[in-house]
Motif scaffolding. Sequence first.
Motif, short mmCIF file in Angstrom:
data_model
loop_
_atom_site.label_atom_id
_atom_site.label_comp_id
_atom_site.label_asym_id
_atom_site.label_seq_id
_atom_site.Cartn_x
_atom_site.Cartn_y
_atom_site.Cartn_z
N LEU A 65 0.84 -1.20 0.00
CA LEU A 65 0.00 0.00 0.00
C LEU A 65 0.87 1.25 0.00
O LEU A 65 0.58 2.22 -0.72
N PHE A 66 1.93 1.23 0.79
CA PHE A 66 2.85 2.38 0.82
C PHE A 66 3.52 2.60 -0.53
O PHE A 66 3.51 3.71 -1.07
N LEU A 67 4.10 1.54 -1.10
CA LEU A 67 4.88 1.68 -2.33
C LEU A 67 4.02 2.16 -3.50
O LEU A 67 4.43 3.03 -4.27
N TYR A 68 2.82 1.62 -3.63
CA TYR A 68 1.97 2.01 -4.75
C TYR A 68 1.41 3.41 -4.58
O TYR A 68 1.27 4.16 -5.56
N ASN A 69 1.09 3.78 -3.35
CA ASN A 69 0.51 5.12 -3.15
C ASN A 69 1.56 6.21 -3.17
O ASN A 69 1.30 7.31 -3.67
N LEU A 74 3.96 11.03 -6.70
CA LEU A 74 5.22 11.67 -7.06
C LEU A 74 4.95 12.96 -7.82
O LEU A 74 4.13 12.98 -8.75
N PRO A 75 5.63 14.06 -7.47
CA PRO A 75 5.33 15.37 -8.07
C PRO A 75 5.43 15.38 -9.59
O PRO A 75 4.60 15.97 -10.27
N TYR A 76 6.44 14.71 -10.16
CA TYR A 76 6.63 14.80 -11.60
C TYR A 76 5.50 14.15 -12.37
O TYR A 76 5.22 14.50 -13.52
#
Length: 297
Positions: A65-69, A74-76
């Motif tokens: 859940l952390f990695l995908y969210n 990500l700003p770019y």
Amino acid sequence: MRQVSDKPAAVLPAFATGLKRGVDALLYSSCLVATAATSLTWATFLVWQVHIPFRLALLIFAATLFLYNIDSVLPYKFRQQAVLSERKLWMIRHRRELFGLALGALSVATMLFWLDGWRHLTLFLGHLAAISLLYSCPILKWHGRWRALRDLPLLKVFLIAYVWAAITVWVPALYLSKALTSPVVLVLFGRRFFFILALAFVFDIRDYTKDLLSGTRTFPGIFGIRAAKALALLCLAVSGLLVPPGLAQAHLLILALPTLLTGLIIWFADETRPDYYFALLADGIMVVQFLAVYWVA
């Protein structure tokens, strides 16, 4: 009387709207993806006739859940306006909530990692986390532009398949003190790797136009969508042939069902399909894979 009779008609649209909001939140916040990762990890334990420990299941769920969210906020990524699907628009509108969910999931994963004695595997798990974080984060300047690992030609599907197979097969093997090079582990790793690789081609087909516009060279972009589907079906066939030892014929038939369903998802994949086709069917088939294993276990 007219107001009373109009109430049921007014309730249905409101219910449909509420249902859609709930489904959108489940799918686009990566909760289904995290459930799929946990389910496939549980399936590995079941193949080896052990139930997954609850705290390990929670760790896998929270880490996914952390990695995908964190990847989705990500700003770019919000500067890439080439293709704005319903999924992307939902993520833009709920960027703060997704970031908060990512931080909460990271807190849970970190606590479980520390308390449950996984520190001796910091390097092993760290390299998987590094690949996942650098997958979309620009780290390399190439041809005057900063690029992420996913931007390297033809690499993204193999990165996805490797990380998913490592998490859902090698982590249970390490927990159960099985050698990663033992035949029983290698067969299951290969089966999972090629299964996820086949699904990864489906998401490359979904991102066909976006990847072309952003300069990411994928199998569909270089060889065409038809060739990508053929490769995906070939990977799926290889996955189906890598059968864990000791399964009865009846069990093989049950395990073949999610393979056939995956083949249909690949065959009918097209970038014009609605977001639910990919977020619900392509991700959900991993949960179906677990249910098949659970049935025969």
